[in-house]
Design an enzyme around this catalytic site. Structure first.
Site, short mmCIF file in Angstrom:
data_model
loop_
_atom_site.label_atom_id
_atom_site.label_comp_id
_atom_site.label_asym_id
_atom_site.label_seq_id
_atom_site.Cartn_x
_atom_site.Cartn_y
_atom_site.Cartn_z
NE ARG A 275 -3.99 1.93 2.22
CZ ARG A 275 -4.39 2.68 3.25
NH1 ARG A 275 -3.86 2.49 4.44
NH2 ARG A 275 -5.33 3.58 3.07
CG HIS B 289 -1.43 5.41 -0.27
ND1 HIS B 289 -2.20 5.93 0.74
CD2 HIS B 289 -2.19 4.45 -0.84
CE1 HIS B 289 -3.37 5.30 0.78
NE2 HIS B 289 -3.38 4.39 -0.17
CG ASP B 290 6.31 7.05 -3.23
OD1 ASP B 290 6.28 8.30 -3.07
OD2 ASP B 290 7.30 6.45 -3.70
N GLY C 83 4.11 10.95 -8.31
CA GLY C 83 4.89 9.87 -8.91
C GLY C 83 5.67 9.08 -7.87
CG ASP D 172 8.18 11.49 -5.65
OD1 ASP D 172 7.49 10.85 -4.81
OD2 ASP D 172 7.91 12.66 -5.97
CB SER E 261 6.76 12.47 -2.26
OG SER E 261 5.72 11.72 -2.84
CG ASN F 84 -1.25 8.96 2.81
OD1 ASN F 84 -1.81 8.07 2.19
ND2 ASN F 84 -0.47 9.84 2.24
N PRO G 21 -7.86 7.69 -4.45
CG PRO G 21 -8.57 6.09 -6.01
CD PRO G 21 -7.35 6.62 -5.32
CG HIS H 278 -8.16 -3.71 -1.25
ND1 HIS H 278 -9.19 -2.81 -1.44
CD2 HIS H 278 -7.06 -2.94 -1.00
CE1 HIS H 278 -8.73 -1.58 -1.32
NE2 HIS H 278 -7.45 -1.62 -1.06
CB THR H 279 -6.05 -10.67 -2.11
OG1 THR H 279 -6.12 -12.02 -1.64
CG2 THR H 279 -4.60 -10.39 -2.47
CG ASP I 79 -9.13 -11.88 0.92
OD1 ASP I 79 -8.49 -12.02 1.98
OD2 ASP I 79 -8.76 -12.37 -0.16
C1 HEM Z 1 -8.78 1.93 -6.03
C2 HEM Z 1 -9.03 2.57 -4.95
C3 HEM Z 1 -8.57 2.18 -3.57
C4 HEM Z 1 -9.18 2.59 -2.43
C5 HEM Z 1 -10.39 3.50 -2.32
C6 HEM Z 1 -8.46 1.99 -1.34
C7 HEM Z 1 -8.79 2.20 -0.01
C8 HEM Z 1 -8.24 1.52 1.05
C9 HEM Z 1 -8.65 1.65 2.42
C10 HEM Z 1 -9.72 2.61 2.93
C11 HEM Z 1 -7.92 0.78 3.15
C12 HEM Z 1 -8.02 0.56 4.65
C13 HEM Z 1 -7.18 1.59 5.36
C14 HEM Z 1 -7.49 1.70 6.85
O1 HEM Z 1 -8.55 1.27 7.28
O2 HEM Z 1 -6.62 2.24 7.57
C15 HEM Z 1 -7.05 0.08 2.25
C16 HEM Z 1 -6.13 -0.88 2.61
C17 HEM Z 1 -5.24 -1.44 1.75
N1 HEM Z 1 -5.03 -1.08 0.43
FE1 HEM Z 1 -6.25 0.03 -0.68
N2 HEM Z 1 -7.45 1.23 -1.81
C18 HEM Z 1 -7.46 1.32 -3.17
C19 HEM Z 1 -6.54 0.73 -4.03
C20 HEM Z 1 -5.43 0.05 -3.62
C21 HEM Z 1 -4.33 -0.32 -4.46
C22 HEM Z 1 -4.21 0.05 -5.94
C23 HEM Z 1 -3.44 -0.99 -3.68
C24 HEM Z 1 -2.10 -1.57 -4.05
C25 HEM Z 1 -1.69 -1.87 -5.24
C26 HEM Z 1 -4.01 -1.07 -2.36
C27 HEM Z 1 -3.46 -1.75 -1.32
C28 HEM Z 1 -4.02 -1.84 -0.06
C29 HEM Z 1 -3.57 -2.77 0.96
C30 HEM Z 1 -2.52 -3.85 0.78
C31 HEM Z 1 -4.32 -2.51 2.11
C32 HEM Z 1 -4.18 -3.16 3.49
C33 HEM Z 1 -3.13 -2.37 4.25
C34 HEM Z 1 -2.82 -2.85 5.65
O3 HEM Z 1 -3.39 -3.82 6.16
O4 HEM Z 1 -1.94 -2.20 6.27
N3 HEM Z 1 -5.20 -0.41 -2.35
N4 HEM Z 1 -7.24 0.57 0.97
#
Ligand code: HEM
Ligand SMILES: *[C@@H]1O[C@H](CO)[C@@H](O)[C@H](O)[C@H]1NC(C)=O
Ligand SMILES: *[C@@H]1O[C@H](CO)[C@@H](O)[C@H](O)[C@H]1NC(C)=O
Ligand SMILES: *[C@@H]1O[C@H](CO)[C@@H](O)[C@H](O)[C@H]1NC(C)=O
Ligand SMILES: *[C@@H]1O[C@H](CO)[C@@H](O)[C@H](O)[C@H]1NC(C)=O
Length: 338
Positions: free
Chosen positions: A61, A65-66, A71, A73, A75, A93, A176, A206-207, A255
């Site tokens: 993640r 977010h970086d 980009g 980088d 940051s 963040n 987003p 999100h798997t 999941d």
């Molecule tokens: C497309 C829109 C996306 C949204 C709206 C989104 C939103 C979120 C949110 C709200 C969380 C939970 C954060 C929390 O409760 O503190 C999360 C967790 C996570 N996101 Fe996303 N995400 C998105 C795309 C992505 C992408 C593209 C990736 C990586 C390639 C990603 C990787 C992750 C991972 C691995 C977690 C679990 C992190 C942890 O357990 O520390 N997400 N995301």
């Protein structure tokens, strides 16, 4: 020691811009200047993820977010300073991103292993994300190495330099929110030249990992939402109302198998058991192109794992600083003194 540090700093200052003449990322960037770099990162990531699988999710993640703010980088790693506001307190963040201390440890270890400040923080994030997805660990019960998270490996492109500033505004506007709709997500990905398929594949991250109650309530308590009723009930038992209470920070897995890189995320979407509103936006049961992609990956974990690696390479190629742009930070939290 000081001599060697200065010596290697000087050498890399001369060599790196030359090898980066075309501003392109390459997989073998550190092969000559620090062959120990990639193995060192891999061992450190494997060790931590083996003990604490969620750290793998957090590192994946962090790279996302970086890359979405200014980009890829580094940051996102900059702390607030008297002269600069960092990205760490941006809405997506704040109090949510994890792994900063581990990145510090990796960076400090590399500064020793490479005899100087050679590996950029932005590259560390890209490598650590890949190593997380494929991390292996020793299974005491089985008595052998087994796949921990279990994703497929992919070649990471390298040679990113670190930024000398951050953008909280971009972190807020480009990443987003979990309450966005599909149109909004598509346009935010399109802004980085990422396709609808990239959105579906990368959301497959999100798997892994967990989300807090405060990101789930709008979906599980929304009578008009498309959530499976039994699934909503089980989540309501964990995330009570009203918002702002003590269970705001309570975690639920994204999941059913948050430490396994599998197709479980997509399978949940096809059963209307997406956790976040944004997850379920990818599958509405209307037979759309996006729906078909989700169905495909729900049925074919192999295609997901392969596709994910390729999409991560595209994510990691967002506006890198190369050659004489940027710097290699000595400490990922602060820009170098000049
Ligand atoms: C497309 C829109 C996306 C949204 C709206 C989104 C939103 C979120 C949110 C709200 C969380 C939970 C954060 C929390 O409760 O503190 C999360 C967790 C996570 N996101 Fe996303 N995400 C998105 C795309 C992505 C992408 C593209 C990736 C990586 C390639 C990603 C990787 C992750 C991972 C691995 C977690 C679990 C992190 C942890 O357990 O520390 N997400 N995301
Ligand atoms: C960040 O989160 C902390 C802890 O929840 C909170 O006290 C602070 O106000 C938040 N900062 C911003 C800028 O939202
Ligand atoms: C999606 O969200 C955007 C921004 O919040 C909004 O302007 C737009 O009308 C929404 N689109 C749909 C199809 O709901
Ligand atoms: C997106 O792709 C187009 C066409 O390939 C290119 O001109 C543009 O610079 C790219 N934008 C970004 C942000 O990479
Ligand atoms: C509930 O869900 C519907 C349909 O997804 C959406 O339009 C509405 O904004 C949501 N309401 C809240 C309070 O989140």
């Amino acid at each position: 020691m000081l001599f060697w540090t200065l010596y290697f700093t000087l050498i890399t200052a001369i060599i790196l811009p030359v090898t980066q003449a075309h501003g392109k990322l390459t997989p073998d960037y550190y092969n000559d200047v620090c062959p120990q770099a990639l193995p060192t990162i891999r061992v450190m990531v494997e060790t931590v993820v083996g003990i604490q699988p969620r750290m793998g999710a957090s590192l994946v993640r962090l790279h996302f977010h970086d890359c979405f703010a200014k980009g890829c980088d580094g940051s996102v790693l900059l702390d607030d300073s008297p002269t600069m506001v960092g990205e760490k307190t941006a809405a997506p963040n704040n109090n949510s991103l994890r792994g900063f201390e581990l990145v510090d440890e990796i960076k400090a270890t590399l500064n020793v292993a490479c005899f100087g400040n050679v590996v950029s923080c932005a590259d560390i994030l890209a490598i650590a994300a890949r190593d997380s997805v494929v991390a292996r660990t020793f299974d005491e019960h089985l008595g052998r190495l087994h796949l921990q998270l279990g994703g497929s490996s992919y070649e990471v492109l390298l040679g990113r330099q670190d930024s000398t500033c951050a953008s909280k505004a971009e972190a807020n506007s480009n990443i987003p929110s979990p309450f966005s709709n599909l149109t909004d997500m598509l346009s935010k990905f399109q802004a980085h030249n990422l396709s609808a398929e990239d959105l579906v594949l990368l959301s497959g991250a999100h798997t892994l990992g967990f989300a807090k109650c405060k990101t789930l309530r709008n979906r599980i308590y929304n009578e008009t939402s498309t959530i499976d009723p039994d699934f909503a009930r089980s989540l309501k038992a964990k995330c009570h109302r009203p918002a702002g209470g003590s269970d705001d920070e309570e975690l639920s897995p994204l999941d059913e198998t948050p430490a396994a890189f599998d197709a479980g995320y997509y399978q949940m979407l096809t059963q209307r058991k997406g956790m976040l509103h944004t997850d379920q936006e990818l599958f509405k049961g209307d037979g759309s192109e996006i729906d078909r992609l989700v169905k495909r990956y729900a049925e074919d974990a192999g295609a997901f794992k392969e596709g994910f690696g390729a999409a991560m390479v595209r994510l990691g190629s967002i506006k890198p600083l190369t050659g004489r742009e940027g710097e290699v930070r000595e400490n990922c939290r602060v820009v170098n003194r000049r």
